[in-house]
Design a protein around this motif. Sequence first.
Motif: not given
Length: 145
Positions: A29-39
């Motif tokens: 889940l952490l990896l998913f959120f890191v990859v899909t988050t856009t800044f």
Amino acid sequence: MKFRRRAGNVAREEVFLNLTSMIDVIFVLLLFFVVTTTFSRPTQLKIDLPEAASGEPNEAQANPLELSIDETGQYAVNGKVLVKNDLESLTNVLQQESNGDTSMPLIISADAKTTHQSVVTAMDAAGKLGFSHLRMTTVESSAGK
């Protein structure tokens, strides 16, 4: 649930909870959120319009249609100020002034402080009528001299 204590010197069994699968799920889940988050960083542009360092002077054409936009968004076609500043009124006046001839050049002169929406509305009206020769007037910048 209440457990009884046993009397005596009996060794207690330690309870072991296997957390490996839960840790794996959390890492996925952490990896998913890191990859899909856009800044995104909001940017601010400072634009001082209309100036142009290059360009060609306007060649003389017979009876071009002139559309002027002042800093408040007020439209004027060939020097005649429009009563309403909406797309429909602008389209009707451009149609009347051009007599249906969309091959004539349309010169848009917008104040540097006018809203972008006013210029886009003028270009939209010209596009709806089929004008293909649009010109934007600018002043030559002092850096280009």
